[in-house]
Design a protein around this motif. Structure first.
Motif, PDB file in Angstrom:
ATOM      1  N   CYS A 403       0.864  -1.183   0.000  1.00  0.00           N
ATOM      2  CA  CYS A 403       0.000   0.000   0.000  1.00  0.00           C
ATOM      3  C   CYS A 403       0.892   1.221   0.000  1.00  0.00           C
ATOM      4  N   MET A 404       0.740   2.082  -1.007  1.00  0.00           N
ATOM      5  CA  MET A 404       1.567   3.281  -1.114  1.00  0.00           C
ATOM      6  C   MET A 404       1.223   4.280  -0.023  1.00  0.00           C
ATOM      7  N   GLN A 405      -0.085   4.441   0.250  1.00  0.00           N
ATOM      8  CA  GLN A 405      -0.535   5.382   1.281  1.00  0.00           C
ATOM      9  C   GLN A 405      -1.820   4.857   1.889  1.00  0.00           C
ATOM     10  N   THR A 406      -1.833   4.678   3.195  1.00  0.00           N
ATOM     11  CA  THR A 406      -3.034   4.212   3.870  1.00  0.00           C
ATOM     12  C   THR A 406      -3.985   5.378   4.123  1.00  0.00           C
ATOM     13  N   LYS A 407      -5.256   5.045   4.338  1.00  0.00           N
ATOM     14  CA  LYS A 407      -6.266   6.082   4.585  1.00  0.00           C
ATOM     15  C   LYS A 407      -6.510   6.264   6.075  1.00  0.00           C
ATOM     16  N   ASP A 408      -6.842   5.193   6.761  1.00  0.00           N
ATOM     17  CA  ASP A 408      -7.119   5.275   8.191  1.00  0.00           C
ATOM     18  C   ASP A 408      -6.263   4.310   8.980  1.00  0.00           C
ATOM     19  N   GLY A 409      -5.119   3.938   8.413  1.00  0.00           N
ATOM     20  CA  GLY A 409      -4.280   2.963   9.087  1.00  0.00           C
ATOM     21  C   GLY A 409      -4.816   1.551   8.914  1.00  0.00           C
ATOM     22  N   CYS A 410      -4.357   0.648   9.750  1.00  0.00           N
ATOM     23  CA  CYS A 410      -4.744  -0.757   9.657  1.00  0.00           C
ATOM     24  C   CYS A 410      -5.538  -1.144  10.898  1.00  0.00           C
ATOM     25  N   LYS A 411      -6.721  -1.719  10.690  1.00  0.00           N
ATOM     26  CA  LYS A 411      -7.587  -2.083  11.796  1.00  0.00           C
ATOM     27  C   LYS A 411      -8.156  -3.482  11.570  1.00  0.00           C
ATOM     28  N   ASN A 412      -8.198  -4.252  12.657  1.00  0.00           N
ATOM     29  CA  ASN A 412      -8.808  -5.583  12.628  1.00  0.00           C
ATOM     30  C   ASN A 412      -8.254  -6.466  11.514  1.00  0.00           C
ATOM     31  N   GLY A 413      -6.965  -6.346  11.287  1.00  0.00           N
ATOM     32  CA  GLY A 413      -6.325  -7.223  10.312  1.00  0.00           C
ATOM     33  C   GLY A 413      -6.519  -6.830   8.865  1.00  0.00           C
ATOM     34  N   THR A 414      -7.105  -5.658   8.601  1.00  0.00           N
ATOM     35  CA  THR A 414      -7.274  -5.197   7.223  1.00  0.00           C
ATOM     36  C   THR A 414      -6.688  -3.794   7.074  1.00  0.00           C
ATOM     37  N   THR A 415      -6.378  -3.426   5.836  1.00  0.00           N
ATOM     38  CA  THR A 415      -5.778  -2.126   5.537  1.00  0.00           C
ATOM     39  C   THR A 415      -6.680  -1.361   4.586  1.00  0.00           C
ATOM     40  N   ASN A 416      -7.118  -0.174   5.010  1.00  0.00           N
ATOM     41  CA  ASN A 416      -7.844   0.730   4.118  1.00  0.00           C
ATOM     42  C   ASN A 416      -6.795   1.514   3.356  1.00  0.00           C
ATOM     43  N   CYS A 417      -6.536   1.080   2.133  1.00  0.00           N
ATOM     44  CA  CYS A 417      -5.435   1.642   1.344  1.00  0.00           C
ATOM     45  C   CYS A 417      -5.943   2.775   0.456  1.00  0.00           C
ATOM     46  N   ARG A 418      -5.417   3.958   0.675  1.00  0.00           N
ATOM     47  CA  ARG A 418      -5.822   5.131  -0.109  1.00  0.00           C
ATOM     48  C   ARG A 418      -5.253   5.093  -1.517  1.00  0.00           C
ATOM     49  N   ASP A 419      -4.076   4.530  -1.651  1.00  0.00           N
ATOM     50  CA  ASP A 419      -3.412   4.426  -2.963  1.00  0.00           C
ATOM     51  C   ASP A 419      -2.612   3.138  -2.975  1.00  0.00           C
ATOM     52  N   ASN A 420      -3.012   2.216  -3.828  1.00  0.00           N
ATOM     53  CA  ASN A 420      -2.325   0.917  -3.898  1.00  0.00           C
ATOM     54  C   ASN A 420      -1.117   0.925  -4.828  1.00  0.00           C
ATOM     55  N   GLY A 421      -0.705   2.104  -5.258  1.00  0.00           N
ATOM     56  CA  GLY A 421       0.407   2.222  -6.191  1.00  0.00           C
ATOM     57  C   GLY A 421      -0.060   2.445  -7.612  1.00  0.00           C
ATOM     58  N   ASP A 422      -1.319   2.101  -7.872  1.00  0.00           N
ATOM     59  CA  ASP A 422      -1.939   2.341  -9.172  1.00  0.00           C
ATOM     60  C   ASP A 422      -2.959   3.469  -9.095  1.00  0.00           C
ATOM     61  N   GLY A 423      -2.960   4.190  -7.970  1.00  0.00           N
ATOM     62  CA  GLY A 423      -3.891   5.294  -7.808  1.00  0.00           C
ATOM     63  C   GLY A 423      -5.279   4.876  -7.387  1.00  0.00           C
ATOM     64  N   LYS A 424      -5.451   3.638  -6.947  1.00  0.00           N
ATOM     65  CA  LYS A 424      -6.770   3.128  -6.580  1.00  0.00           C
ATOM     66  C   LYS A 424      -6.881   2.950  -5.076  1.00  0.00           C
ATOM     67  N   GLN A 425      -8.083   3.244  -4.538  1.00  0.00           N
ATOM     68  CA  GLN A 425      -8.354   2.992  -3.133  1.00  0.00           C
ATOM     69  C   GLN A 425      -8.937   1.597  -2.997  1.00  0.00           C
ATOM     70  N   VAL A 426      -8.302   0.764  -2.186  1.00  0.00           N
ATOM     71  CA  VAL A 426      -8.721  -0.630  -2.046  1.00  0.00           C
ATOM     72  C   VAL A 426      -8.654  -1.030  -0.566  1.00  0.00           C
ATOM     73  N   ILE A 427      -9.358  -2.106  -0.255  1.00  0.00           N
ATOM     74  CA  ILE A 427      -9.271  -2.726   1.062  1.00  0.00           C
ATOM     75  C   ILE A 427      -8.384  -3.964   0.927  1.00  0.00           C
ATOM     76  N   ILE A 428      -7.314  -4.009   1.716  1.00  0.00           N
ATOM     77  CA  ILE A 428      -6.364  -5.115   1.648  1.00  0.00           C
ATOM     78  C   ILE A 428      -6.615  -6.050   2.827  1.00  0.00           C
ATOM     79  N   ASP A 429      -6.744  -7.330   2.518  1.00  0.00           N
ATOM     80  CA  ASP A 429      -6.948  -8.333   3.559  1.00  0.00           C
ATOM     81  C   ASP A 429      -5.598  -8.659   4.189  1.00  0.00           C
ATOM     82  N   GLY A 430      -5.256  -7.898   5.197  1.00  0.00           N
ATOM     83  CA  GLY A 430      -3.964  -8.054   5.861  1.00  0.00           C
ATOM     84  C   GLY A 430      -3.482  -6.724   6.368  1.00  0.00           C
ATOM     85  N   ASP A 431      -2.583  -6.752   7.336  1.00  0.00           N
ATOM     86  CA  ASP A 431      -2.051  -5.539   7.944  1.00  0.00           C
ATOM     87  C   ASP A 431      -0.751  -5.165   7.217  1.00  0.00           C
ATOM     88  N   SER A 432      -0.851  -4.166   6.333  1.00  0.00           N
ATOM     89  CA  SER A 432       0.310  -3.798   5.511  1.00  0.00           C
ATOM     90  C   SER A 432       1.391  -3.083   6.306  1.00  0.00           C
TER      91      SER A 432
END
Length: 438
Positions: A403-432
């Motif tokens: 994850c290039m930039q997180t949005k709200d940090g990592c909570k409950n084992g998932t990462t709210n990713c603001r930018d995944n490196g491709d400019g997309k906001q995604v939810i990552i299953d795992g603590d990046s």
């Protein structure tokens, strides 16, 4: 235009002590027809802008008395300073640094800007020209305030508000009639909560900085024969204490360099760089500062371990805590060295080692450096001596958690990713951001 006029002086060799006389021959008012400007010299003028770590006054820096003694002993007589009133510094008209010490204004000047000029003089020695330093930084400012709304609007996902363009109008435009050698910029803390983005996709901070540089150069070079249209631009990466409570400082470093991770690059030509990530304040303990642990305050158990901090502040006090590192002299040296090598042709290293790749094989990590960018430098590897403030290198071995930039940090084992490196906001299953991930 509007009862104002501009006269341009022809290029003149560095030095001199000139008097410029302006004479009015017709239509004169104000009871006189002649104005004289005395003690004029010609040399290289550098414009210094940004926010609080540029503005930090010399009084809050560890090396200030060494500089003061050197100036009073006759050194750095080639340096003249000018400062625009801000929220951390008073107005200072053009004067020599010796005059500034005599008028009790020297310690109010920008530390980063001054140490740059002082160190540049040291590198150039007897060949150093007169150096003029203009300082206009404003603490807490954002990149949008130093750029016109027209230019910043070309970058998507950039927040504009009532303060946008404010310092561009008030602190850039008034100096555009001057001929400058180049610019020095130290800013980014107050953009840590914004999208870092990508210059190629024209998004976020990584788009704003190259666009700002291009706009300043265009503005200052409108009159042919004045400022170089490609004037050099120096930039400082944030200190490790400059995150303003936000994560992903590494991604911000990349954004500060237009998404390339090094300067100069295609998006930011004719630029030079000084890293500050390893120059945090040696006593920047937030706990000691927050709890006001130094005498005469109560120094109870909450202040355990703060004796060294208190001793250091007795000689040089903080400005709002460790977010403003007091050891600005090493930063000035780095800026000046990069400038001396890239702008003035000095035979010195102009950048640190740049990693070009790494691989993990079993329990072995191999790191590769860009040999072309190293130039004459060599990478020295020493034993790692761990201590509380040690820097570190982390390698992500699971690319699915990037994850290039997180949005709200990592909570409950998932990462709210603001930018995944491709400019997309995604939810990552795992603590990046977990140390077990790296």
């Amino acid at each position: 235009v509007g009862n104002q006029w501009v006269a341009y002086l022809k290029p003149t060799p560095a030095g001199g002590n000139y008097t410029i006389t302006v004479t009015c021959t017709t239509g004169c008012t104000d009871g006189g027809n002649e104005i004289r400007i005395s003690d004029v010299t010609f040399g290289d003028v550098w414009y210094c802008g940004g926010q609080s770590n540029m503005a930090l006054p010399l009084i809050h820096t560890i090396s200030r008395n060494i500089s003061l003694a050197a100036i009073q002993g006759g050194k750095y007589s080639n340096i003249r300073i000018h400062q625009m009133h801000g929220n951390m510094n008073p107005n200072t008209p053009w004067m020599t640094v010796l005059n500034a010490t005599e008028q009790n204004l020297f310690f109010t000047f920008s530390s980063t800007c001054y140490y740059f000029g002082e160190s540049l003089t040291d590198f150039m020695g007897a060949a150093a020209p007169p150096i003029g330093l203009i300082h206009t930084a404003w603490g807490g400012s954002t990149a949008e305030q130093w750029t016109s709304n027209k230019t910043s609007s070309q970058c998507k996902n950039v927040t504009q508000n009532a303060g946008s363009q404010e310092w561009f109008d008030q602190r850039i435009v008034p100096f555009a009639n001057m001929t400058v050698k180049g610019f020095v910029w130290y800013q980014g803390e107050n953009d840590m909560g914004e999208l870092f983005g990508n210059s190629e996709r024209s998004t976020g901070y990584a788009c704003e900085v190259p666009s700002m540089i291009a706009e300043w150069r265009e503005l200052f070079s409108q009159e042919p024969g004045t400022t170089d249209p490609n004037a050099p631009f120096g930039l400082v990466t944030l200190a490790s204490s400059g995150g303003e409570g936000h994560p992903d400082m590494g991604a911000m470093y990349v954004a500060q360099m237009g998404s390339f991770g090094d300067l100069p690059n295609p998006a930011m030509p004719n630029t030079f760089l000084a890293h500050a990530y390893d120059i945090a304040d040696p006593w920047g303990n937030g706990t000691c500062y927050k709890n006001k642990c130094c005498p005469p305050n109560d120094v109870g158990t909450k202040c355990h371990g703060c004796a060294g901090y208190c001793n250091s502040t007795a000689g040089t006090n903080f400005y709002m805590g460790g977010i403003h590192p007091r050891d600005k002299k090493p930063l000035g040296i780095r800026l000046a060295q990069a400038c001396y090598g890239s702008v003035y042709g000095g035979d010195v290293a102009v950048r640190g080692p740049v990693i070009s790749g790494c691989r993990v094989e079993g329990d072995k990590l191999t790191i590769t450096f860009n040999s072309t960018l190293l130039g004459k430098d060599q990478v020295a590897v020493t034993d790692y001596q761990r201590h509380n403030n040690a820097s570190s290198l982390q390698v992500l071995t699971n690319s699915s958690l990037f994850c290039m930039q997180t949005k709200d940090g990592c909570k409950n084992g998932t990462t709210n990713c603001r930018d995944n490196g491709d400019g997309k906001q995604v939810i990552i299953d795992g603590d990046s951001e977990s140390l077990t991930t790296w």
